[in-house]
Design a protein around this motif. Structure first.
Motif, PDB file in Angstrom:
ATOM      1  N   ARG A  73     -23.615  18.859  49.301  1.00  0.00           N
ATOM      2  CA  ARG A  73     -23.274  18.708  50.728  1.00  0.00           C
ATOM      3  C   ARG A  73     -23.928  17.486  51.365  1.00  0.00           C
ATOM      4  N   TRP A  74     -24.573  16.634  50.557  1.00  0.00           N
ATOM      5  CA  TRP A  74     -25.301  15.506  51.148  1.00  0.00           C
ATOM      6  C   TRP A  74     -24.312  14.381  51.438  1.00  0.00           C
ATOM      7  N   SER A  75     -23.644  14.511  52.546  1.00  0.00           N
ATOM      8  CA  SER A  75     -22.530  13.622  52.862  1.00  0.00           C
ATOM      9  C   SER A  75     -22.994  12.345  53.552  1.00  0.00           C
ATOM     10  N   HIS A  76     -22.082  11.386  53.604  1.00  0.00           N
ATOM     11  CA  HIS A  76     -22.334  10.151  54.340  1.00  0.00           C
ATOM     12  C   HIS A  76     -22.532  10.456  55.829  1.00  0.00           C
ATOM     13  N   ASP A  77     -23.252   9.587  56.482  1.00  0.00           N
ATOM     14  CA  ASP A  77     -23.361   9.605  57.940  1.00  0.00           C
ATOM     15  C   ASP A  77     -23.858  10.958  58.457  1.00  0.00           C
ATOM     16  N   GLU A  78     -23.244  11.477  59.515  1.00  0.00           N
ATOM     17  CA  GLU A  78     -23.754  12.673  60.181  1.00  0.00           C
ATOM     18  C   GLU A  78     -22.989  13.914  59.731  1.00  0.00           C
ATOM     19  N   GLY A  79     -23.223  14.337  58.508  1.00  0.00           N
ATOM     20  CA  GLY A  79     -22.610  15.543  57.993  1.00  0.00           C
ATOM     21  C   GLY A  79     -23.612  16.675  57.971  1.00  0.00           C
ATOM     22  N   ASP A  80     -23.472  17.568  56.985  1.00  0.00           N
ATOM     23  CA  ASP A  80     -24.425  18.668  56.866  1.00  0.00           C
ATOM     24  C   ASP A  80     -25.849  18.145  56.720  1.00  0.00           C
ATOM     25  N   PHE A  81     -26.007  17.122  55.890  1.00  0.00           N
ATOM     26  CA  PHE A  81     -27.298  16.454  55.719  1.00  0.00           C
ATOM     27  C   PHE A  81     -27.024  14.950  55.800  1.00  0.00           C
ATOM     28  N   ASP A  82     -27.673  14.294  56.721  1.00  0.00           N
ATOM     29  CA  ASP A  82     -27.344  12.897  57.007  1.00  0.00           C
ATOM     30  C   ASP A  82     -27.654  11.957  55.849  1.00  0.00           C
ATOM     31  N   GLY A  83     -26.858  10.891  55.776  1.00  0.00           N
ATOM     32  CA  GLY A  83     -27.198   9.734  54.971  1.00  0.00           C
ATOM     33  C   GLY A  83     -27.148   9.905  53.478  1.00  0.00           C
ATOM     34  N   GLY A  84     -26.276  10.756  52.981  1.00  0.00           N
ATOM     35  CA  GLY A  84     -26.221  10.999  51.549  1.00  0.00           C
ATOM     36  C   GLY A  84     -25.157  10.185  50.839  1.00  0.00           C
ATOM     37  N   PRO A  85     -24.991  10.424  49.534  1.00  0.00           N
ATOM     38  CA  PRO A  85     -24.053   9.645  48.728  1.00  0.00           C
ATOM     39  C   PRO A  85     -22.704  10.321  48.501  1.00  0.00           C
ATOM     40  N   VAL A  86     -22.456  11.472  49.135  1.00  0.00           N
ATOM     41  CA  VAL A  86     -21.247  12.253  48.856  1.00  0.00           C
ATOM     42  C   VAL A  86     -20.194  12.007  49.932  1.00  0.00           C
ATOM     43  N   GLY A  87     -18.996  11.641  49.507  1.00  0.00           N
ATOM     44  CA  GLY A  87     -17.906  11.412  50.448  1.00  0.00           C
ATOM     45  C   GLY A  87     -16.884  12.525  50.492  1.00  0.00           C
ATOM     46  N   GLY A  88     -16.934  13.446  49.522  1.00  0.00           N
ATOM     47  CA  GLY A  88     -15.918  14.485  49.425  1.00  0.00           C
ATOM     48  C   GLY A  88     -16.139  15.677  50.321  1.00  0.00           C
ATOM     49  N   TRP A  89     -17.295  15.759  50.957  1.00  0.00           N
ATOM     50  CA  TRP A  89     -17.599  16.863  51.869  1.00  0.00           C
ATOM     51  C   TRP A  89     -18.276  16.279  53.093  1.00  0.00           C
ATOM     52  N   CYS A  90     -17.905  16.787  54.262  1.00  0.00           N
ATOM     53  CA  CYS A  90     -18.555  16.340  55.488  1.00  0.00           C
ATOM     54  C   CYS A  90     -19.405  17.456  56.066  1.00  0.00           C
ATOM     55  N   CYS A  91     -18.744  18.490  56.557  1.00  0.00           N
ATOM     56  CA  CYS A  91     -19.407  19.585  57.250  1.00  0.00           C
ATOM     57  C   CYS A  91     -18.392  20.713  57.384  1.00  0.00           C
ATOM     58  N   PRO A  92     -18.827  21.932  57.698  1.00  0.00           N
ATOM     59  CA  PRO A  92     -17.868  23.037  57.808  1.00  0.00           C
ATOM     60  C   PRO A  92     -16.724  22.759  58.779  1.00  0.00           C
ATOM     61  N   ARG A  93     -17.021  22.149  59.904  1.00  0.00           N
ATOM     62  CA  ARG A  93     -15.975  21.933  60.905  1.00  0.00           C
ATOM     63  C   ARG A  93     -14.832  21.083  60.366  1.00  0.00           C
ATOM     64  N   HIS A  94     -15.148  20.102  59.546  1.00  0.00           N
ATOM     65  CA  HIS A  94     -14.116  19.192  59.069  1.00  0.00           C
ATOM     66  C   HIS A  94     -13.693  19.444  57.623  1.00  0.00           C
ATOM     67  N   SER A  95     -14.490  20.179  56.866  1.00  0.00           N
ATOM     68  CA  SER A  95     -14.195  20.330  55.441  1.00  0.00           C
ATOM     69  C   SER A  95     -13.689  21.711  55.056  1.00  0.00           C
ATOM     70  N   ILE A  96     -13.862  22.699  55.925  1.00  0.00           N
ATOM     71  CA  ILE A  96     -13.341  24.034  55.634  1.00  0.00           C
ATOM     72  C   ILE A  96     -11.964  24.166  56.267  1.00  0.00           C
ATOM     73  N   THR A  97     -10.962  24.347  55.413  1.00  0.00           N
ATOM     74  CA  THR A  97      -9.590  24.556  55.899  1.00  0.00           C
ATOM     75  C   THR A  97      -9.061  25.812  55.215  1.00  0.00           C
TER      76      THR A  97
END
Length: 435
Positions: A73-97
């Motif tokens: 879950r360590w996503s880019h920018d302001e996701g679940d955990f800021d500043g990570g190397p993962v682009g395939g997950w952002c956060c529950p609001r945007h990634s859970i469908t």
């Protein structure tokens, strides 16, 4: 303190691909077979339930693959955990469908994180360095540090908090070649010197200076494993327990609009395993019944609840060997009379016992007592949470939220962590913080 599933504290030993086998081809099937896959949060419930579901998925992945998997879950920018190397997950609001799409994203993010770790391992191996030969290899150390900084810059895009992972990668590199974690972290912090910032890429001059400082700070033969007795973190907790600078805290019940403890169990634990949730809910009910009858908090009471938590016929016994937590970073030893000492500490949670402290402080301290005595072979975090709920319930209080009380790790030798937990309890039972 740190969030239980945060990737920031991960060490190289915990993420080194050579130590942790992984089959990317079967990842999607494995994810679909985990407990949380049966209870994907609906889009209308994403705000709170989505975060709990993502935590449950992290728990399940860590149980299946090891601590390294927490980085999915360590996503880019302001996701679940800021500043990570993962682009395939952002956060529950945007990634859970929908369920299928969500589980596909989880598997893809896990594979993306793993691929990044494998690429880092490859970069590390390009610079096979020997700490005892630092003087001869200093240029190579500098070149390696420069290239690794640029790799992280490219991978994270220098968004919010990217520099945390950059420091971590440099620390991992030093650890790979024999520098113990604590000295490695200190050397990296000194070299960076707080000069990396969010949303800003470092210029060539700064990158070169950090790399040069890091290389020049290394000394040949100066990074052997520390000798001496193994740290006993229970002893550290007992040494500082009476000197924690507790704040005023909160006394007395406040109206609770929701049963945060039960809600958390139904969302988080039930997503992992319905039987786990059923056992913890039974233990929660038992703890509150014991509080209503004015029971004394001690190990025997904890063991009675733990029978429900672990699903055992008999209450589990006190552990008979040293215990470990936080990926082995903390060790809790055995001492003569350890059970009696735990009982004495827990007895101080009652009103009017020992040093006069507010309810929220006594509840937090009882929770930490269970954490650091670590009395059971399994389920100690749940036992600690039950102790906290019991102390509150005994004085007609209850947490309206449980997330900050259950999924944050507190350090045994950090008095500021104890104070922070007491603040969380104050807020959770409906009292405003007093800053």
């Amino acid at each position: 303190m740190f969030l239980d599933f945060a990737p920031w504290p991960l060490s190289w030993d915990e993420v080194d691909p050579a130590r942790h086998p992984f089959d990317a081809a079967s990842a999607a099937e494995t994810v679909r077979g985990l407990g949380p896959a049966r209870r994907v949060t609906r889009s209308a419930e994403i705000c709170d339930a989505g975060a709990l579901w993502a935590d449950a998925m992290s728990h399940a992945l860590v149980e299946r693959y090891g601590r390294w998997a927490a980085g999915w879950r360590w996503s880019h920018d302001e996701g679940d955990f800021d500043g990570g190397p993962v682009g395939g997950w952002c956060c529950p609001r945007h990634s859970i469908t929908g369920p299928k799409e969500t589980l596909d994203r989880v598997a893809a993010a896990l594979c993306e994180w793993r691929a990044w770790l494998e690429s880092l391992a490859g970069w590390f191996e390009r610079y096979p360095l020997e700490p005892s030969a630092v003087e001869e290899q200093r240029i190579l150390w500098e070149r390696a540090a420069r290239n690794l900084i640029l790799q992280v810059v490219d991978r994270t895009g220098c968004g919010s908090g990217w520099h945390r992972h950059c420091r971590q990668v440099l620390t991992w590199f030093l650890a790979r070649w024999g520098v113990p974690d604590e000295p490695a972290e200190a050397l990296v912090e000194e070299a960076v010197g707080g000069r990396f910032g969010s949303w800003t890429g470092p210029g060539p001059v700064l990158v070169d200076d950090v790399a040069e400082r890091l290389a020049r700070s290394l000394r040949p033969g100066g990074f052997g494993r520390p000798e001496g007795p193994v740290t006993d973190h229970l002893e550290r907790w007992l040494a500082l327990r009476g000197a924690v600078p507790w704040e005023a805290g909160a006394d007395g019940p406040a109206p609770a609009a929701r049963d945060g403890a039960a809600e958390d169990v139904r969302a988080f634990d039930a997503a992992i395993d319905p039987a786990r949730a059923e056992g913890l809910l039974a233990a929660l009910e038992s703890a509150r019944a014991d509080a209503a009858r004015g029971a004394v908090l001690d190990f025997a009471l904890l063991a009675g609840w733990q029978r429900h938590v672990l699903g055992t016929v008999q209450p589990p016994p006190f552990r008979t060997a040293p215990a470990f937590a936080k990926g082995g970073r903390e060790r809790y030893g055995l001492r003569p009379g350890i059970r009696a000492r735990l009982d004495a500490c827990l007895a101080e949670s009652a009103p009017g016992a020992g040093r006069p402290l507010a309810l929220s402080v006594r509840a937090a301290r009882a929770c930490l007592d269970v954490c650091f005595f670590h009395p059971f072979d399994d389920g100690n975090a749940r036992a600690a949470f039950l102790a906290l709920v019991f102390v509150l319930a005994r004085e007609d209080a209850a947490p309206g939220t449980a997330t900050p009380l259950r999924r944050v790790s507190w350090h045994a030798d950090a008095p500021q962590d104890a104070v922070a937990l007491a603040r969380c309890v104050t807020v959770a039972i409906g009292h405003p913080r007093k800053d």
